[in-house]
Scaffold this motif. Structure first.
Motif, PDB file in Angstrom:
ATOM      1  N   GLY A   1       0.667  -1.000  -0.005  1.00  0.00           N
ATOM      2  CA  GLY A   1      -0.169  -0.050  -0.029  1.00  0.00           C
ATOM      3  C   GLY A   1       0.981   1.342  -0.108  1.00  0.00           C
ATOM      4  O   GLY A   1       1.853   1.224   0.283  1.00  0.00           O
ATOM      5  N   GLU A   2       0.272   2.408  -0.414  1.00  0.00           N
ATOM      6  CA  GLU A   2       1.059   3.704  -0.475  1.00  0.00           C
ATOM      7  C   GLU A   2       2.184   3.853  -1.339  1.00  0.00           C
ATOM      8  O   GLU A   2       3.113   4.265  -0.790  1.00  0.00           O
ATOM      9  N   GLY A   3       2.173   2.962  -2.351  1.00  0.00           N
ATOM     10  CA  GLY A   3       3.184   2.896  -3.197  1.00  0.00           C
ATOM     11  C   GLY A   3       4.181   1.836  -2.687  1.00  0.00           C
ATOM     12  O   GLY A   3       5.215   1.594  -3.612  1.00  0.00           O
TER      13      GLY A   3
ATOM     14  N   PHE B   1      -4.478  -7.449 -17.457  1.00  0.00           N
ATOM     15  CA  PHE B   1      -4.057  -7.671 -16.126  1.00  0.00           C
ATOM     16  C   PHE B   1      -3.365  -6.518 -15.310  1.00  0.00           C
ATOM     17  O   PHE B   1      -2.280  -6.193 -15.947  1.00  0.00           O
ATOM     18  N   PHE B   2      -4.076  -6.054 -14.372  1.00  0.00           N
ATOM     19  CA  PHE B   2      -3.575  -4.875 -13.780  1.00  0.00           C
ATOM     20  C   PHE B   2      -2.821  -4.972 -12.484  1.00  0.00           C
ATOM     21  O   PHE B   2      -2.856  -5.863 -11.953  1.00  0.00           O
ATOM     22  N   ALA B   3      -1.939  -3.970 -12.130  1.00  0.00           N
ATOM     23  CA  ALA B   3      -1.126  -3.764 -11.115  1.00  0.00           C
ATOM     24  C   ALA B   3      -1.859  -3.071 -10.114  1.00  0.00           C
ATOM     25  O   ALA B   3      -2.973  -2.593 -10.487  1.00  0.00           O
ATOM     26  N   ASP B   4      -1.529  -3.407  -8.683  1.00  0.00           N
ATOM     27  CA  ASP B   4      -1.825  -2.418  -7.773  1.00  0.00           C
ATOM     28  C   ASP B   4      -3.262  -2.454  -7.449  1.00  0.00           C
ATOM     29  O   ASP B   4      -3.756  -1.253  -6.908  1.00  0.00           O
ATOM     30  N   GLU B   5      -4.093  -3.178  -7.746  1.00  0.00           N
ATOM     31  CA  GLU B   5      -5.542  -3.478  -7.328  1.00  0.00           C
ATOM     32  C   GLU B   5      -5.596  -3.337  -5.828  1.00  0.00           C
ATOM     33  O   GLU B   5      -6.630  -2.715  -5.136  1.00  0.00           O
ATOM     34  N   GLU B   6      -4.690  -3.959  -5.093  1.00  0.00           N
ATOM     35  CA  GLU B   6      -4.757  -3.928  -3.546  1.00  0.00           C
ATOM     36  C   GLU B   6      -4.539  -2.724  -3.104  1.00  0.00           C
ATOM     37  O   GLU B   6      -4.617  -2.593  -1.934  1.00  0.00           O
ATOM     38  N   ASN B   7      -4.092  -1.500  -3.859  1.00  0.00           N
ATOM     39  CA  ASN B   7      -3.773  -0.263  -3.432  1.00  0.00           C
ATOM     40  C   ASN B   7      -4.985   0.657  -3.890  1.00  0.00           C
ATOM     41  O   ASN B   7      -4.504   1.718  -4.022  1.00  0.00           O
TER      42      ASN B   7
END
Length: 435
Positions: A27-29, A145-151
């Motif tokens: 999270g947060e980068g 297929f995406f990056a960073d969904e959990e953020n």
């Protein structure tokens, strides 16, 4: 019993290999990055003759996208998407290495087994079945297929949508995670298709006070002030409010269970769904869960600042009212800093795509019920909705009644039955060929 690699089908091998890429997102980068997982998927897609676009919103935050030509190009395109990042896992808490991709007891174990490297694998495996046999999907597919969904998609779906809307040209609907899975309703199997999701607000509560020696009396203690606010927010019982989706779901569940929806409370009906209630009860109301505390650096030093993280999930359309009440609960002495906010969604349970999802599930599981539900979490469908794309959760899995599936999400010993992966690939393949 542990299976050897030769015994595993393509979907299981893909999911296992994806789990072995530690794509933990803090999270947060802060993240291990999704690049290696994206490269692995790219290689498989390119072997199928597809041209893959790569997008990086930040170094090592890699999203990929490809377009699959359909038989009927006059029909609107369908977005089929997943994410390759996962939440972190504390290895000491697990009975297996969370990033080994262990296959045992008829299940695939590891972080991402259900959220959502299983669906990533089913997507690629379904495309492999279709294209390797010389067939085409019914309509164009935009596969992402995406990056960073959990953020919240800050380094994934959101910048991809805003900077490259042309990638999604002609698409009107999308399918992704946390839907199409089975639940047991007193011996009757039903599948829940996600037709909406709550709004998301991640915030910090910041309390300030006077620093001092830990042995002294201090009536301006930031930790005390913060603790009081966190307790008040965490114990808040938010009222039940039924959306069109949750009302439709609860009425049908009551009917299946032979209960009178007029004499039972929404919570009573939701709890009657067994393990599925972990998801369903949270969709009946707003939730405000404290998820982290930060304050101080030594036992005998009172700090002048203390912070808490809150995960706030709000029913669509209730955002402003909930924020106003949170401000009233915590009081004027607490600063509220919103780290990330995203919209809620809700669509109707109708149309050709819904009809095809229902008929396809019932083709592989005759007599099963298929019901709509609202997701308490969020997905990358939020970002796609900014382009007017109607999103659904449809990662089909036929699950044993004994498996507490909602507990697998972000939980310890996350796992998915191998038979469920096979079922899901069959259903997804048929859906893409028919719709």
């Amino acid at each position: 019993m542990t299976s050897t690699p030769e015994e595993l089908d393509l979907t299981t091998r893909l999911a296992r290999d994806l789990i072995r890429f530690d794509t933990s997102n803090y999270g947060e980068g802060r993240s291990n990055g999704e690049t290696e997982a994206a490269e692995y998927l790219t290689a498989h897609l390119e072997r199928l003759g597809l041209r893959v676009e790569t997008f990086e919103a930040a170094p090592r935050r890699t999203s990929i996208l490809t377009r699959v030509e359909g038989r009927n190009r006059d029909k609107p395109a369908l977005v089929v998407h997943g994410h390759t990042d996962v939440v972190p896992a504390i290895a000491e808490d697990w009975s297996v290495d969370p990033f080994e991709g262990v296959v045992k007891d008829g299940m695939l174990w590891g972080r991402g087994a259900v959220d959502m490297k299983n669906m990533d694998a089913m997507i690629v495996s379904a495309l492999d079945r279709i294209l390797s046999s010389g067939r085409q999907p019914e309509r164009d597919l935009v596969v992402a297929f995406f990056a960073d969904e959990e953020n919240g998609g800050v380094f994934g779906s959101h910048p991809m949508v805003t900077r490259h809307p042309e990638f999604f040209a002609g698409a009107t609907e999308a399918i992704s995670e946390v839907g199409g899975y089975s639940v047991d309703l007193d011996g009757k199997r039903a599948y829940l298709v996600q037709t909406g999701e709550k709004a998301l607000i991640w915030m910090k509560l910041v309390a300030r006070g006077t620093a001092g020696h830990g042995s002294q009396i201090n009536h301006d203690n930031a930790v005390t002030r913060l603790a009081r606010a966190v307790a008040d927010i965490g114990s808040r019982e938010w009222p039940v409010h039924l959306t069109a989706t949750t009302r439709q779901l609860l009425d049908r569940v009551a009917e299946i269970l032979g209960k009178d929806a007029q004499t039972l409370s929404p919570d009573e009906i939701a709890l009657a769904t067994g393990t599925a209630s972990r998801f369903i009860t949270a969709t009946l109301r707003t939730t405000t869960n404290p998820t982290g505390l930060t304050a101080g650096y030594k036992h005998n030093v009172i700090p002048d600042r203390a912070e808490a993280m809150l995960d706030v999930r709000v029913l669509p359309g209730h955002e402003d009212a909930v924020l106003a009440e949170i401000r009233e609960i915590v009081g004027e002495d607490i600063e509220i800093v919103i780290s990330h906010q995203d919209i809620g969604l809700e669509t109707t349970f109708d149309g050709e795509l819904v009809e095809t999802m229902i008929s396809t599930l019932q083709h592989f599981d005759p007599g099963a019920e298929v019901l709509p539900y609202l997701l308490s979490g969020g997905t990358d469908n939020k970002a796609l909705s900014l382009l007017g794309i109607r999103g659904f959760g449809f990662a089909p899995l036929q699950l044993p009644a004994s498996l507490d599936f909602p507990a697998m999400f972000h939980g310890v010993d996350e796992r998915v039955p191998l038979e469920a992966l096979g079922f899901g690939t069959d259903v997804l393949t048929e859906l893409l060929l028919r719709y």
